[in-house]
Design a protein around this motif. Structure first.
Motif, PDB file in Angstrom:
ATOM      1  N   ALA A 186       3.528   4.563  -5.628  1.00  0.00           N
ATOM      2  CA  ALA A 186       4.448   3.446  -5.438  1.00  0.00           C
ATOM      3  C   ALA A 186       5.647   3.893  -4.611  1.00  0.00           C
ATOM      4  O   ALA A 186       6.092   5.045  -4.698  1.00  0.00           O
ATOM      5  N   PHE A 187       6.170   2.950  -3.814  1.00  0.00           N
ATOM      6  CA  PHE A 187       7.310   3.220  -2.947  1.00  0.00           C
ATOM      7  C   PHE A 187       8.316   2.073  -3.080  1.00  0.00           C
ATOM      8  O   PHE A 187       7.917   0.906  -3.107  1.00  0.00           O
ATOM      9  N   ALA A 188       9.580   2.408  -3.122  1.00  0.00           N
ATOM     10  CA  ALA A 188      10.634   1.391  -3.162  1.00  0.00           C
ATOM     11  C   ALA A 188      10.933   0.940  -1.736  1.00  0.00           C
ATOM     12  O   ALA A 188      12.014   1.181  -1.181  1.00  0.00           O
ATOM     13  N   ALA A 189       9.943   0.289  -1.127  1.00  0.00           N
ATOM     14  CA  ALA A 189      10.048  -0.148   0.265  1.00  0.00           C
ATOM     15  C   ALA A 189       9.064  -1.284   0.490  1.00  0.00           C
ATOM     16  O   ALA A 189       8.049  -1.378  -0.210  1.00  0.00           O
ATOM     17  N   PRO A 190       9.326  -2.146   1.455  1.00  0.00           N
ATOM     18  CA  PRO A 190       8.391  -3.244   1.761  1.00  0.00           C
ATOM     19  C   PRO A 190       7.116  -2.708   2.385  1.00  0.00           C
ATOM     20  O   PRO A 190       7.120  -1.665   3.060  1.00  0.00           O
ATOM     21  N   ARG A 191       6.028  -3.437   2.198  1.00  0.00           N
ATOM     22  CA  ARG A 191       4.756  -2.922   2.693  1.00  0.00           C
ATOM     23  C   ARG A 191       4.673  -2.934   4.216  1.00  0.00           C
ATOM     24  O   ARG A 191       3.887  -2.190   4.790  1.00  0.00           O
ATOM     25  N   ARG A 192       5.480  -3.743   4.886  1.00  0.00           N
ATOM     26  CA  ARG A 192       5.464  -3.721   6.350  1.00  0.00           C
ATOM     27  C   ARG A 192       5.878  -2.344   6.857  1.00  0.00           C
ATOM     28  O   ARG A 192       5.345  -1.861   7.871  1.00  0.00           O
ATOM     29  N   LEU A 193       6.828  -1.686   6.155  1.00  0.00           N
ATOM     30  CA  LEU A 193       7.225  -0.346   6.569  1.00  0.00           C
ATOM     31  C   LEU A 193       6.144   0.682   6.235  1.00  0.00           C
ATOM     32  O   LEU A 193       5.922   1.626   7.005  1.00  0.00           O
ATOM     33  N   LEU A 194       5.479   0.495   5.092  1.00  0.00           N
ATOM     34  CA  LEU A 194       4.386   1.414   4.741  1.00  0.00           C
ATOM     35  C   LEU A 194       3.260   1.297   5.761  1.00  0.00           C
ATOM     36  O   LEU A 194       2.653   2.297   6.163  1.00  0.00           O
ATOM     37  N   TRP A 195       2.978   0.063   6.192  1.00  0.00           N
ATOM     38  CA  TRP A 195       1.928  -0.130   7.197  1.00  0.00           C
ATOM     39  C   TRP A 195       2.319   0.548   8.515  1.00  0.00           C
ATOM     40  O   TRP A 195       1.513   1.262   9.124  1.00  0.00           O
ATOM     41  N   GLU A 322      12.090  10.941   5.221  1.00  0.00           N
ATOM     42  CA  GLU A 322      12.235  11.004   6.677  1.00  0.00           C
ATOM     43  C   GLU A 322      11.973   9.686   7.393  1.00  0.00           C
ATOM     44  O   GLU A 322      12.398   9.509   8.535  1.00  0.00           O
ATOM     45  N   VAL A 323      11.248   8.759   6.735  1.00  0.00           N
ATOM     46  CA  VAL A 323      10.873   7.526   7.415  1.00  0.00           C
ATOM     47  C   VAL A 323      11.391   6.289   6.704  1.00  0.00           C
ATOM     48  O   VAL A 323      12.143   5.500   7.287  1.00  0.00           O
TER      49      VAL A 323
END
Length: 328
Positions: A186-195, A322-323
């Motif tokens: 899990a990441f505390a970030a929107p999936r558009r950034l994960l994509w 880093e991202v």
């Protein structure tokens, strides 16, 4: 496993699934009334649903498709007949073509979803009725019973608060059977950034490195179905190790949602794995799920023994640092 019972009744021409969850009935109802939540479990692992329209009211229609790891698409629709929030949803479930025209050659069914409050939280009962024994038998042969149970086995994660359920757990690897492994993070970030982080070379080079002391020397991907990809790494400075790489083919590309690829180590005499990568977002938290299909148990164990989980977690921590924390 939330499913408490699942069975068929050949005399009544019905299939019934009952499942209980430790949440209020209103929360359970919401998982079925919101298409973005519904498509996270309405379909067994490897065949997730995508709802392209969703009109949940009497007379309304919901269109959806299920996509296999080989990019086969199976289209269907609900014809909604009854909605009694938060207690009952009734609909006719029909196969269709890609344009939404009903395919009368395939079995139809009538489904009633009933929601009840119980001591442990809430219960959903799924009663599916068929017009004939031939239709029931056909759906059983197609794996509907197992598909229902597998699909509802995913509902716990949908109902959970991802911040409490998954954040902070790191990379979790689950061995499902001899040829399947599921990895979640899990990441505390929107999936558009994960994509973006998984598809844009300039971002991938910043985090997809495994342990410190390596650099990504090749990052190429023709990001279309049938396109190929190639990645390679090499040690930097005094780091011990030999350069290596992976290559494969894109089987499914659904931007910001799902990517299925074959993957084999470049030059190695091993058959390819199939990697099914999916992203699901809820309230600013994205759950990444990677379902890996290995050709056999031996290859599964060999790859897991390399310390894959620890290497992935090192990369994911770098991804966060880093991202995700620096990219809008």
């Amino acid at each position: 496993m939330p499913t408490t019972s699942v069975h068929t009744d050949p005399e009544e021409l019905t299939m019934t699934l009952v499942a209980e969850f430790p949440v209020p009935v209103e929360r359970l109802w919401a998982a079925f009334a919101d298409p973005r939540q519904l498509e996270r479990f309405w379909g067994p692992p490897g065949f997730p649903a995508t709802f392209t329209s969703f009109d949940l009211r009497p007379g309304g229609v919901a269109h959806y498709r299920m996509t296999s790891p080989e990019n086969e698409r199976f289209h269907a629709l609900w014809q909604v007949s009854e909605v009694d929030e938060p207690r009952r949803i009734a609909f006719r479930d029909l196969f269709s073509d890609a344009e939404g025209t009903v395919d009368d050659s395939l079995p139809a069914s009538e489904t009633v979803l009933s929601f009840d409050t119980v001591d442990s939280g809430s219960r959903v009962t799924v009663l599916t009725s068929f017009a004939s024994s031939a239709d029931l038998d056909a759906m059983l042969e197609m794996g509907m019973l197992d598909g229902y149970e597998q699909a509802f086995g995913q509902l716990d994660t949908v109902l959970a608060d991802l911040r409490e359920y998954a954040l902070g757990r790191g990379t979790v690897t689950e061995i499902v059977d001899d040829t399947h492994v599921v990895i979640t993070r899990a990441f505390a970030a929107p999936r558009r950034l994960l994509w973006r982080a998984h598809t844009e070379p300039e971002l991938m080079r910043r985090w997809l490195l495994g342990p410190d002391g390596w650099e990504m020397t090749v990052c190429e991907n023709d990001l279309v179905v049938g396109g190929s990809f190639r990645q390679a790494w090499a040690p930097v400075g005094d780091t011990e190790g030999e350069a290596f790489g992976f290559e494969g083919e894109n089987l499914v590309i659904e931007p910001e949602r799902r990517m299925v690829t074959t993957e084999r180590m470049t030059g190695a005499p091993f058959p390819a794995n199939v990697n099914d990568l999916q992203f699901d977002e809820a309230e600013g938290v994205t759950l990444m799920t990677l379902r890996i299909t290995y050709p056999d148990r031996e290859q599964r164990d060999m790859i897991l023994a390399t310390g894959m989980t620890d290497g992935m977690e090192t990369s994911y921590q770098r991804l966060e640092r880093e991202v995700l924390s620096t990219t809008a």
